[in-house]
Enzyme design. Sequence first.
Site, short mmCIF file in Angstrom:
data_model
loop_
_atom_site.label_atom_id
_atom_site.label_comp_id
_atom_site.label_asym_id
_atom_site.label_seq_id
_atom_site.Cartn_x
_atom_site.Cartn_y
_atom_site.Cartn_z
N GLY A 10 0.82 -1.21 0.00
CA GLY A 10 0.00 0.00 0.00
C GLY A 10 0.86 1.26 0.00
O GLY A 10 0.48 2.28 0.55
N CYS A 374 -17.80 1.72 -21.90
CA CYS A 374 -16.96 1.47 -23.07
C CYS A 374 -17.38 0.17 -23.77
O CYS A 374 -18.38 0.16 -24.47
CB CYS A 374 -15.49 1.46 -22.65
SG CYS A 374 -14.41 1.82 -24.04
N HIS A 500 -14.92 6.25 -20.11
CA HIS A 500 -14.63 5.58 -18.84
C HIS A 500 -14.79 6.58 -17.70
O HIS A 500 -13.80 7.09 -17.16
CB HIS A 500 -13.19 5.06 -18.83
CG HIS A 500 -12.97 3.86 -19.68
ND1 HIS A 500 -13.35 2.60 -19.30
CD2 HIS A 500 -12.40 3.73 -20.90
CE1 HIS A 500 -13.02 1.72 -20.24
NE2 HIS A 500 -12.45 2.38 -21.23
N GLU A 502 -15.28 6.16 -14.79
CA GLU A 502 -14.70 5.70 -13.51
C GLU A 502 -13.36 6.37 -13.21
O GLU A 502 -12.93 6.41 -12.07
CB GLU A 502 -14.55 4.18 -13.50
CG GLU A 502 -13.53 3.59 -14.47
CD GLU A 502 -14.11 3.24 -15.84
OE1 GLU A 502 -15.13 3.87 -16.22
OE2 GLU A 502 -13.54 2.36 -16.52
#
Length: 541
Positions: A10, A374, A500, A502
């Site tokens: 992370g 898409c 897209h 997102e």
Amino acid sequence: MTGGVASSLGKGLTAASLGRLLKQRGLKVVIQKLDPYINVDPGTLNPYEHGEVFVTDDGGETDLDLGHYERFIDENLTKESNATTGSIYSTVLAAERRGDYLGRTVQVIPHITDEIKRRIRLLATDEVDVVITEVGGTVGDIEILPFLEAIRQYRLDVGRDNVCYVHVTLIPFIAPSGEHKTKPTQHSVIELRGRGIQPDAIVCRSDEPIGKDLARKIANLSSVPPEAVVNTPDAGSLYEIPLVIHDEGLDDVICDLLRLETKEPDLDEWRELSHKVRSADQPVRIGLIGKYVSLVDAYLSVVESLNHSAIQLGADIEIDWIQAEDIEGLLVSDRLKDLDGIVIPGGFGERGIEGKISAAGYARENDLPCLGLCLGLQCMTIEFARNVLGLERAHSTEFDSSTPHPVIDLMDSQRDVTDLGGTMRLGAYVAQLVNGSQVAELYGEEVISERHRHRYEFNPRYRSQFDESDFFISGESPDGRLVEFIELKNHPFWVATQAHPEFKSRPTRPAPLFLGFVESALERSAKRDSRLLSDETLISE
Ligand code: GLN
């Protein structure tokens, strides 16, 4: 920022969180990822290998960590925020071929390291206060050496107080002895020192809090002041990471090291966000009809966008990862019955296409909210062409070059291109939405911009046939040549975009289409609950 002991700690989220904290102190922050692999960019990498390809406004195909960066610091980054060994060598080799090095021997030091430093400097413009550069991989990797050498030299170039080194490491827990262990961290610090870098701060990742004594031990053994050893145990949600890092004081330490005089960070918005995450409890089940479902990272931004909307709406999303090729044909309906909505995400290649098309059809016929992204738009178009317009064997020429009805096709300008790099419509494009459409309503404006990454488009030759049906083309490119958004009249939510969205969703500003989709799924879930309830009352009566 470097990483030690293990990958997948992370580090990207740590960089992103630190970036947010510095931003909330009033600083202008950009973040960069240096990737040691040899691919020129991640664009051609299989998502199974490396997770999703994140697309920037300027059309960069970049590492998914840039998604974390953008979402956390809430700034649009450019393709300069990602550099791979491959791209660095490409630049140096091109310069060598041009004769720029005047016959000198071209070497890793100084030529490659100079190019790495140039890439870092590119981001350090006058408007920027802090550049956070994350070196991918783990200290000790062979391919990371030029990057470590470059960041070591960087401090000499710009002065002690203008660079600090943050090392993120793992403190493993050894179950049989019931102890957290610092030895791997000691070794990775030694390795880093062997490359001439003494860390200024150490971020210790662990499963549970490691306690002050252990932190002090690490400080001692690594010659780092105790306040600069911070511990970030696994967090309940990733939105808590900036708050944990702040409580541990890392942003204070960094500002001291860099001699940055700032106010305390304003974390109200972020605290509210993490509070909302904890209190979201409206159950909603979303099916993600994908191809790479065994690697969740392949759809990272899609999942994050769903989460952003869920947080805002108080929804607790459960994602059902559905392998598209498993549900071809009839099977699809059984799997979809208990869902409140489905997402058909982007993708390349034929595998699973028929499953996605069936899913789109099931959603259309059963009033199931469906969001197409898409490739999702392309599948929904094909489904409608086949089953409503009666265009038998309609398809995209990507999957069936001899289809009698190429409703999805390459635009003429792209037809002759064979090189896989650089032939896609990439990056931000403006779309004009139709006044009064569902999508215009959701965006709250009619001229919008979203990011793209695809080759194929809705085929304008079929436009008039679609226009006569319930299939509503609700957004187009400004010149009217390209279909950007579709929706279905008389359906709660059957909406798709060639873009897209997102990639632009942010924790505190969910992407409008996702928000509309999750809202619609919540309504369906509520209806189902009340139906179940009335069924129960019926039974008990
Ligand atoms: N394969 C499709 C195209 O190239 C869709 C791409 C995508 O979903 N990103 O047009």
